[in-house]
Design a protein around this motif. Structure first.
Motif, PDB file in Angstrom:
ATOM      1  N   UNK A  85       0.845  -1.200   0.000  1.00 43.34           N
ATOM      2  CA  UNK A  85       0.000   0.000   0.000  1.00 43.34           C
ATOM      3  C   UNK A  85       0.879   1.247   0.000  1.00 43.34           C
ATOM      4  N   UNK A  86       0.522   2.222  -0.830  1.00 46.01           N
ATOM      5  CA  UNK A  86       1.261   3.492  -0.835  1.00 46.01           C
ATOM      6  C   UNK A  86       1.236   4.091   0.568  1.00 46.01           C
ATOM      7  N   UNK A  87       2.319   4.694   0.982  1.00 44.05           N
ATOM      8  CA  UNK A  87       2.459   5.095   2.391  1.00 44.05           C
ATOM      9  C   UNK A  87       2.034   6.530   2.690  1.00 44.05           C
TER      10      UNK A  87
ATOM     11  N   UNK B 188      12.022   9.456 -13.987  1.00 48.96           N
ATOM     12  CA  UNK B 188      12.493   9.881 -12.667  1.00 48.96           C
ATOM     13  C   UNK B 188      11.319  10.494 -11.905  1.00 48.96           C
ATOM     14  N   UNK B 189      11.085  10.044 -10.698  1.00 51.23           N
ATOM     15  CA  UNK B 189      10.104  10.675  -9.818  1.00 51.23           C
ATOM     16  C   UNK B 189      10.837  11.374  -8.685  1.00 51.23           C
TER      17      UNK B 189
ATOM     18  N   UNK C 102       7.571  11.998  -2.992  1.00 55.30           N
ATOM     19  CA  UNK C 102       7.327  11.687  -4.408  1.00 55.30           C
ATOM     20  C   UNK C 102       8.226  10.532  -4.869  1.00 55.30           C
ATOM     21  N   UNK C 103       9.448  10.487  -4.328  1.00 55.88           N
ATOM     22  CA  UNK C 103      10.405   9.447  -4.722  1.00 55.88           C
ATOM     23  C   UNK C 103       9.925   8.052  -4.348  1.00 55.88           C
ATOM     24  N   UNK C 104       8.989   7.992  -3.410  1.00 55.63           N
ATOM     25  CA  UNK C 104       8.477   6.683  -2.992  1.00 55.63           C
ATOM     26  C   UNK C 104       7.498   6.097  -4.009  1.00 55.63           C
TER      27      UNK C 104
END
Lengths: 176, 274, 385
Positions: free
Chosen positions: B15-17, B93-94, B55-57
């Motif tokens: 799940x997105x955190x 790239x995020x 965002x990098x996640x």
């Protein structure tokens, strides 16, 4: 102790003493000698003192710098003054007569050769003095064959000036 | 494409955190929806890199894909070498605003200058969210943050304009209320060559919205909507009138030789000459 | 675009060359299979970038000059995850800038080679002069707990050999490996004998099988997939589990992972740590040296032995992991151990820690790139007489 020959080639930046050292080192390496070459410049690249060292040994070479040399090549007066005290008493001194005002009183064997003058006469410029000096050095010391030296010159100098460089090298041998 | 879109098809079983109300849910979903609409059934044509920050996640490790999660601000250099060595993949790239145009700004500028063939998607929440809401290079003038408790005394950076100046091939900015435009922009950018940059102004209710006085996420989104003007509108406005507005739309679309094209042309030439 | 400098390019074959240290490093890297290099200008490492820029495209590799050292090492890490052997070269200040990413490399188990041509520091120091002050930076330069492999050549021949070894160790143990050289070795020219290429051992990383899922944190070194191979590999320097998935909540996961990345080095010290020894088990005075300084030690030992002083010498070809075994052996017979180094005492403390039964004496020289001479080392040897 193993036989070891240490050489200093000194001149001003721009006289090509570093390139000369590299060519000599390369030729010696091709003849299977243990050889090491280093270089150092003064504060500015052009005009100030430049020095190239070559060490040749039967054995593995230890300390990678020259403190006392067997052969000193002085391409100008400043180099002669700066490095003469590092020449061994039984050493050989090779001087470019054109750029040295007076020859010092010394016990060592001295070769005075008008390298720059001869070079200017032949080519109209002094650019190839370093190769002419290498020719003289090769003839005097017999450390390496002139054939191997020519091979090293061919590999290192730019194609455009190769012929002039080889001619200068040949002329250097004739001056002795 | 008979089956309908589900982001789960592109994600690991995790799940997105993100915090409730975070705009990054929408960004992640919109990216995957764009991928889906381009006809990709999975992410096997993509390689992702990201730095450190919320965002990098998004790709790491949530996307079912190769993802290289690098250090803070350092996602672009590895993306550069990955694209050079795997030129047939889409390298995306995020990163957040702090990551991409704060600590990593130099890499961003140079990637645009080289026209490096990567797509950089920057979630701009105008603050350092993960670390608790410190002032960012993108924080609006006078906005309070944890490290500018009396209001920011610095001017924010316009990353999109900077990318244009540095030589990017494609630059767009949207907000999380412009989901459809964002999706179309991502689809377009994936298919273009060279350095592509999409800035997504996104809400961070936890570390920014609350502190600057938005009651809830809805109010923040309303601000995005009412405060946005198009690139065209901004062109006709005096600078003082457009100050504080969010300029959305496409800033540039330009074709010039890319890094991959240049490097491989050089390789070919050198090898031919022996 | 016409390609200049063609004179500098010579195909490597099994014969003798007269190379500069930095040049030997480049040729070795290419023999080892390096096909990506990223760097940023810095003295005295520039020749490595310059030779690489000429040589790599000829063998189908890619050279990039990046915007700084941080980008350079970052690009190297990205290349390695593409399955390509990659290297960067720098000097002290650039090495410092790279440290965070080198730590990323330890944590993500990314093979790569970093060459540090040491110069006088700290700060800008003397940019073109030799020093040996990065012994500890190479070991402990980044934060956290890790084990570094650091090799130290003392000749141009060894620059060739140890650069290849650096790639081999990096691939075998999946870790950044550092070649810690210095301005003297990097700039001097010596003959280099290259054996037939097929006789040079080249190690490549273990690749996973299609069904493999575990790519991290194994003491016997996990197989390494590349990006773009369909493994969906998640690479992160956050604490992660064996599958690569970030997992920062559980201290046990972190401990397990760090144990693995440390043990893969620690348990193989005997294989990794190479030394050259002389008379270690039968000497009165011992010397421990590395890099350019060891060249003076050879002459000093010879001179001391001519004076009938039994002198032992351990020369570190691998500085880290520290070859404790051989130092202990030296300490068993030597009453005094001299540690000459071109810094104010770094390796000295490590020798002192291990050789506690002997008197350990530092012999230091800093500034101007001036080397410690054989005479100075001999004088130190004779002090005990």
């Amino acid at each position: 102790m193993a036989k070891k020959i240490e050489i200093i080639i000194g001149g001003s930046g721009g006289q090509g003493v570093v390139l000369a050292g590299q060519i000599l080192g390369r030729a010696l390496a091709y003849e299977g000698k243990n050889v090491l070459q280093t270089q150092s410049y003064g504060a500015e690249a052009r005009g100030s003192l430049a020095r190239s060292e070559v060490i040749i040994s039967d054995d593995k070479i230890g300390f990678p710098a020259v403190r006392k040399c067997d052969i000193l090549v002085a391409m100008n007066h400043e180099a002669l003054n700066a490095y003469l005290n590092q020449l061994k008493d039984d050493g050989i001194l090779i001087i470019d007569e054109t750029n040295v005002r007076e020859t010092p009183k010394t016990k060592v064997k001295v070769y005075k050769i008008p390298i720059t003058e001869t070079c200017r006469k032949m080519f109209g410029e002094a650019t190839y003095a370093n190769m002419m000096m290498l020719g003289a050095l090769t003839k005097i010391t017999k450390l390496v064959s002139s054939k191997t030296m020519e091979k090293a010159i061919r590999e290192v100098v730019p194609t455009k000036t190769l012929n002039a460089n080889l001619k200068a090298f040949e002329k250097g041998q004739e001056l002795i | 494409m008979a089956e309908t879109f589900s982001s789960r098809n592109y994600m690991r079983d995790l799940r997105l955190p993100f915090c409730p109300g975070c705009g990054l849910y929408a960004l992640s979903d919109t990216f995957l929806r764009a991928v889906y609409e381009l006809g990709y059934k999975d992410l096997s044509n993509f390689i992702f890199t990201s730095g450190i920050g919320c965002t990098s996640w998004i790709p790491s490790p949530y996307f079912k894909a190769d993802s290289v999660h690098t250090l803070h601000g350092r996602s672009i250099p590895p993306a550069t070498s990955i694209k050079l060595l795997k030129p047939n993949f889409h390298v995306v790239v995020f990163g957040g605003d702090g990551d991409i145009v704060g600590i990593g700004l130099s890499h961003f500028i140079h990637a645009a200058r080289r026209n490096t063939d990567i797509l950089v998607i920057m979630g701009n929440n105008m603050v350092y969210g993960m670390t608790g809401g410190q002032v960012a290079p993108t924080t609006p003038y006078k906005a309070p943050t944890t490290t500018t408790p009396y209001g920011s005394f610095e001017h924010p950076l316009d990353a999109a304009k900077l990318a244009v100046a540095a030589g990017a091939a494609y630059v767009a900015r949207w907000t999380t209320v412009h989901i459809n435009e964002l999706k179309e922009s991502i689809k377009k950018a994936i298919q273009l060559q060279g350095f592509r940059f999409i800035e997504v102004v996104t809400q961070c209710p936890t570390a920014f919205g609350r502190r600057v006085g938005f009651k809830d996420v809805g109010e923040m989104l309303k601000w995005f909507k009412e405060n946005s003007i198009t690139v065209k509108q901004a062109e006709g406005m005096r600078e003082e009138d457009s100050e504080g507005k969010i300029v959305v739309g496409e800033f540039i679309e330009m074709r010039r030789p890319t890094l991959v094209e240049n490097v491989y042309a050089l390789l070919k030439e050198v090898q031919k000459s022996g | 675009m016409p390609i200049r400098n063609e004179k500098r390019c010579h195909k490597v074959s099994s014969k003798t060359f007269f190379w500069q240290g930095n040049e030997a490093c480049v040729e070795a890297a290419i023999v080892a299979g390096c096909r990506f290099f990223a760097g940023y200008p810095i003295s005295p490492a520039n020749e490595i970038s310059e030779y690489m820029a000429v040589r790599l495209p000829k063998v189908g590799g890619i050279f990039m000059q990046m915007e700084d050292e941080i980008a350079s090492i970052g690009a190297v890490m990205g290349a390695s995850w593409c399955g390509v052997k990659a290297m960067t070269a720098t000097s002290g200040p650039g090495f410092s800038l790279m440290q965070e990413t080198i730590g990323w490399g330890f944590m993500t188990e990314t093979p790569c080679v970093v060459v540090d041509v040491q110069r006088v520091g700290p700060g800008t120091g003397q940019a073109t002069k030799a020093a040996q002050g990065d012994v500890m930076q190479a070991r402990w330069g980044t934060h956290g707990d890790y084990s570094a492999i650091v090799l130290s050549p003392n000749s141009v021949q060894e620059m060739f050999e140890l650069t290849i070894r650096a790639f081999n160790l990096a691939e075998k143990y999946r870790t950044p490996v550092m070649v810690l050289t210095d301005e003297i070795i990097a700039h001097l020219r010596e003959q280099v004998a290259i054996p037939p290429l097929e006789k040079i051992e080249i190690i490549n990383r273990r690749k996973p099988n299609a069904e493999d899922k575990i790519f991290f944190g194994l003491e016997n070194v996990a197989p390494m997939p590349s990006v773009g191979e369909g493994f969906n590999v998640a690479v992160t320097a956050s604490t992660h589990d064996e599958y690569g998935v970030r997992f920062t909540a559980d201290p046990k996961v972190h401990r397990r992972m760090l144990e693995a990345i440390n043990n893969k080095i620690k348990k193989n010290v005997n294989e990794i740590a190479e030394v050259e020894t002389h008379n270690v088990d039968n000497c009165k005075v011992g010397i421990v040296s590395f890099g350019c300084t060891s060249r003076a030690v050879y002459e000093a030992v010879e001179a001391a032995e001519a004076k009938r002083i039994k002198t032992g010498h351990v020369r570190l070809k691998t500085i880290w992991p520290f070859p404790e075994k051989q130092i202990r052996l030296l300490a068993e017979s030597a009453e005094r151990i001299i540690v000459p180094e071109m810094n104010l005492g770094q390796l000295y403390y490590e020798v002192k820690r291990v050789a506690c039964s002997s008197e350990v004496v530092p012999l230091n020289r800093i500034g101007g790139g001036e080397m410690i001479t054989p005479e100075e080392i001999l004088a130190e040897i004779l002090k005990g007489e």
